[in-house]
Write a protein that holds these residues in place. Structure first.
Motif, mmCIF file in Angstrom:
data_model
loop_
_atom_site.group_PDB
_atom_site.id
_atom_site.type_symbol
_atom_site.label_atom_id
_atom_site.label_comp_id
_atom_site.label_asym_id
_atom_site.label_seq_id
_atom_site.Cartn_x
_atom_site.Cartn_y
_atom_site.Cartn_z
ATOM 1 N N GLY A 187 0.783 -1.228 0.000
ATOM 2 C CA GLY A 187 0.000 0.000 0.000
ATOM 3 C C GLY A 187 0.810 1.272 0.000
ATOM 4 O O GLY A 187 0.300 2.332 0.362
ATOM 5 N N LEU A 188 2.080 1.204 -0.405
ATOM 6 C CA LEU A 188 2.938 2.386 -0.356
ATOM 7 C C LEU A 188 2.867 3.204 -1.642
ATOM 8 O O LEU A 188 2.679 2.660 -2.728
ATOM 9 C CB LEU A 188 4.389 1.970 -0.096
ATOM 10 C CG LEU A 188 4.668 1.311 1.256
ATOM 11 C CD1 LEU A 188 6.122 0.860 1.329
ATOM 12 C CD2 LEU A 188 4.336 2.244 2.418
ATOM 13 N N ASP A 189 3.044 4.492 -1.481
ATOM 14 C CA ASP A 189 3.203 5.392 -2.623
ATOM 15 C C ASP A 189 4.702 5.499 -2.876
ATOM 16 O O ASP A 189 5.429 6.126 -2.110
ATOM 17 C CB ASP A 189 2.610 6.762 -2.286
ATOM 18 C CG ASP A 189 2.800 7.783 -3.397
ATOM 19 O OD1 ASP A 189 3.519 7.482 -4.376
ATOM 20 O OD2 ASP A 189 2.239 8.891 -3.274
ATOM 21 N N GLN B 135 -3.335 7.069 7.692
ATOM 22 C CA GLN B 135 -4.589 6.473 7.237
ATOM 23 C C GLN B 135 -4.476 5.853 5.845
ATOM 24 O O GLN B 135 -3.606 6.204 5.049
ATOM 25 C CB GLN B 135 -5.698 7.523 7.222
ATOM 26 C CG GLN B 135 -5.462 8.682 6.279
ATOM 27 C CD GLN B 135 -6.606 9.690 6.287
ATOM 28 O OE1 GLN B 135 -7.689 9.430 6.800
ATOM 29 N NE2 GLN B 135 -6.386 10.852 5.707
ATOM 30 N N VAL B 136 -5.382 4.896 5.599
ATOM 31 C CA VAL B 136 -5.686 4.386 4.266
ATOM 32 C C VAL B 136 -7.187 4.576 4.127
ATOM 33 O O VAL B 136 -7.976 3.897 4.789
ATOM 34 C CB VAL B 136 -5.302 2.904 4.106
ATOM 35 C CG1 VAL B 136 -5.701 2.406 2.720
ATOM 36 C CG2 VAL B 136 -3.811 2.709 4.333
ATOM 37 N N ARG C 5 -3.694 3.974 -1.113
ATOM 38 C CA ARG C 5 -2.304 4.128 -0.695
ATOM 39 C C ARG C 5 -2.225 4.692 0.719
ATOM 40 O O ARG C 5 -3.080 5.469 1.138
ATOM 41 C CB ARG C 5 -1.554 5.052 -1.658
ATOM 42 C CG ARG C 5 -1.516 4.565 -3.105
ATOM 43 C CD ARG C 5 -0.837 3.220 -3.217
ATOM 44 N NE ARG C 5 -0.743 2.765 -4.589
ATOM 45 C CZ ARG C 5 -0.309 1.556 -4.934
ATOM 46 N NH1 ARG C 5 0.052 0.697 -3.997
ATOM 47 N NH2 ARG C 5 -0.250 1.202 -6.198
ATOM 48 N N PHE C 6 -1.192 4.304 1.426
ATOM 49 C CA PHE C 6 -0.970 4.795 2.786
ATOM 50 C C PHE C 6 -0.624 6.278 2.762
ATOM 51 O O PHE C 6 0.184 6.728 1.945
ATOM 52 C CB PHE C 6 0.168 3.999 3.439
ATOM 53 C CG PHE C 6 0.573 4.507 4.797
ATOM 54 C CD1 PHE C 6 -0.283 4.388 5.881
ATOM 55 C CD2 PHE C 6 1.805 5.114 4.982
ATOM 56 C CE1 PHE C 6 0.084 4.853 7.133
ATOM 57 C CE2 PHE C 6 2.190 5.575 6.230
ATOM 58 C CZ PHE C 6 1.328 5.451 7.307
ATOM 59 N N GLU C 7 -1.231 7.027 3.657
ATOM 60 C CA GLU C 7 -0.977 8.456 3.790
ATOM 61 C C GLU C 7 -0.545 8.754 5.219
ATOM 62 O O GLU C 7 -1.181 8.296 6.173
ATOM 63 C CB GLU C 7 -2.238 9.263 3.455
ATOM 64 C CG GLU C 7 -2.780 9.010 2.053
ATOM 65 C CD GLU C 7 -4.178 9.577 1.853
ATOM 66 O OE1 GLU C 7 -4.750 10.089 2.851
ATOM 67 O OE2 GLU C 7 -4.704 9.496 0.735
ATOM 68 N N ARG D 195 5.175 14.888 10.347
ATOM 69 C CA ARG D 195 5.509 15.890 11.354
ATOM 70 C C ARG D 195 4.403 16.039 12.385
ATOM 71 O O ARG D 195 4.678 16.155 13.587
ATOM 72 C CB ARG D 195 5.787 17.226 10.665
ATOM 73 C CG ARG D 195 7.058 17.233 9.830
ATOM 74 C CD ARG D 195 7.304 18.586 9.197
ATOM 75 N NE ARG D 195 8.517 18.572 8.384
ATOM 76 C CZ ARG D 195 8.954 19.608 7.680
ATOM 77 N NH1 ARG D 195 8.265 20.756 7.694
ATOM 78 N NH2 ARG D 195 10.059 19.505 6.967
ATOM 79 N N ALA D 196 3.154 16.049 11.920
ATOM 80 C CA ALA D 196 2.036 16.171 12.853
ATOM 81 C C ALA D 196 1.954 14.959 13.780
ATOM 82 O O ALA D 196 1.689 15.088 14.978
ATOM 83 C CB ALA D 196 0.729 16.339 12.077
ATOM 84 N N THR D 197 2.210 13.776 13.213
ATOM 85 C CA THR D 197 2.205 12.553 14.027
ATOM 86 C C THR D 197 3.278 12.625 15.104
ATOM 87 O O THR D 197 3.026 12.311 16.278
ATOM 88 C CB THR D 197 2.447 11.317 13.142
ATOM 89 O OG1 THR D 197 1.418 11.244 12.154
ATOM 90 C CG2 THR D 197 2.445 10.041 13.961
#
Length: 338
Positions: free
Chosen positions: A155-157, A203-204, A225-227, A231-233
Motif C-alpha cells: 500500500g505504499l506510494d 490512514q488508508v 495508498r498509505f498516507e 511531522r504532525a504525528t
C-alpha cells in the motif's frame, strides 16, 4: 485497559518466531529511484535495508511460517494451541479475517480452534496481549498463539520519500500461556490511550465502506495508498508520550531504570531516539531492529521481542516493557517479567 493499577497476572511467553521475506531491498534502490545522492535514503529514514514480500508471500503465509517456527522452539504441535489471534495494520482480505487463513495454513481446519483478528494497527500485539490475559488466567484458554503478517509494501506510494523507504514486510508469532503461581513470569500492567485528534495523521481511506469502487475507480485507487502526516504525528506523539509512559510505569510499580529491555514499535529513527532521550535509557536497553527491518507495523513489537530473546538481551526473570504508537493516534504498552 482501565486506569486502576491491577494485580500482576501470571503469564508466560513460551516461544517466539519470525518469518523473513526472501527479497531484501537496500536503501540504495530508493536513492536510484528518486535520483538522490548515494546514502540519502539511509540517512533520511535510518534504515539500511528491509524486506518486501513476493507474490507468494501473503500475510497469512508469513504469519503461519512464523507460527511454525515458534511451535518448533516450544516443542509444541499446532493442535495444542487453543486460540489464534492475528494482529495487523491491514488484513489480507476484507472477509474472512486473516486468523482464519492462518488456522488453515497450520493444518487446523477441522479442529474448530477459535481464530479471530484484533485491529489496532501497529499496536495489535500489546492490545491482543491485554485482551487475552484474563482468558488465560481464568482457564478459558491454556495456550494462545498471537501472529502478525504484514505486507506494508502493498500500500505504499513509491514516490513519497517520507514513507516509501520506511516500511518493511515480515511475519511474527508469540505463544502465550498462563503462568504457574510459583514462577516469576507475569504481566504486571498494561495501559492504552487514544487521541483521535490525530485520526487523519496515518490512514488508508479506501478498502472499507467509506469509499466505494463503483463511485470513482481512480479516486478509490489513490485512496488505497498509505498516507501519513509525519511531522504532525511526531508532534502529537511527543506531546502525549511522557504522560503515557508515566501512567504505564506507575501502574506496574516500576521505573525505567528497572528495565532490562524496552521493546518499542519501530516507528522511525526519530521516534526511537526521542523515546530513548525522554526516558534516559542506555543504548543497550532500547531494542532496535529498524535499521535492518524497517517499520513492520503490527509485526514490529513481536519481532523486536523475538530478537531481544534470540540475542540474549532478555532472559528469564528479567523485567521488560513493550510500548508503541499507532494510527488513531493511539498508544499502548505492557510491563512484564519474562
Amino acid at each position: 485497559m482501565d486506569q486502576e493499577r491491577p494485580r500482576s497476572t501470571p503469564l508466560r511467553i513460551v516461544a517466539t518466531g519470525e518469518y523473513v521475506p526472501v527479497r531484501r531491498v537496500g536503501s540504495d534502490a530508493f536513492d536510484r529511484r528518486w535520483q538522490k545522492p548515494d546514502g540519502w535514503t539511509e540517512r533520511h529514514v535510518g534504515i539500511r535495508h528491509r524486506q518486501h514480500a513476493g507474490d507468494d508471500e501473503s500475510s497469512s503465509m508469513m504469519a503461519a511460517m512464523a507460527a511454525q517456527a515458534a511451535l518448533e522452539r516450544a516443542g509444541l504441535r499446532a493442535d495444542e494451541i487453543d486460540a489464534i489471534i492475528s494482529v495487523g495494520g491491514v488484513m489480507e482480505q476484507a472477509i474472512p479475517c486473516t486468523a482464519v487463513l492462518v488456522q488453515r495454513r497450520l493444518g487446523l481446519s477441522s479442529t474448530g480452534t477459535p481464530a479471530f483478528d484484533v485491529n489496532a494497527t501497529c499496536l495489535g500485539f500489546p492490545v491482543a496481549l491485554d485482551l487475552v490475559a484474563p482468558a488465560l488466567t481464568s482457564g478459558r484458554y491454556r495456550r494462545v498463539l498471537i501472529v502478525a503478517g504484514e505486507v506494508a509494501s502493498a500500500g505504499l506510494d513509491w514516490d513519497d520519500t517520507d514513507t516509501a523507504g520506511l516500511f518493511g514486510d515480515g511475519g511474527a508469532a508469540v505463544i502465550l500461556e498462563a503462568g504457574a503461581g510459583d514462577e516469576a513470569s507475569c504481566l504486571l500492567a498494561t495501559h492504552m490511550e487514544t487521541h483521535s485528534e490525530g485520526a487523519e495523521y496515518c490512514q488508508v481511506r479506501a478498502c472499507g465502506t467509506r469509499m466505494r469502487l463503483a463511485d470513482d475507480v481512480d479516486a478509490y485507487a489513490r485512496a488505497s495508498r498509505f498516507e501519513m502526516a509525519g511531522r504532525a504525528t511526531y508532534r502529537l506523539a511527543a506531546q502525549r508520550l511522557p504522560g503515557f509512559m508515566h501512567t504505564l510505569f506507575a501502574r506496574a510499580g516500576v521505573e525505567a531504570r528497572d528495565l532490562a529491555c524496552l521493546i518499542p514499535h519501530q516507528a522511525s529513527v526519530k521516534a526511537l531516539d526521542h523515546l530513548q532521550r525522554a526516558l534516559g535509557l542506555p543504548p543497550q536497553v532500547l531494542v532496535r531492529i529498524l535499521e535492518t527491518h524497517g517499520n513492520q507495523m503490527a509485526a514490529s513489537i513481536p519481532l523486536a521481542l523475538h530478537h531481544a530473546i534470540e540475542r540474549g538481551a532478555l532472559r528469564r526473570g528479567d523485567l521488560f516493557a513493550m510500548v508503541g504508537s499507532g494510527a488513531g493516534l493511539s498508544f499502548a504498552g505492557a510491563v512484564l517479567r519474562y
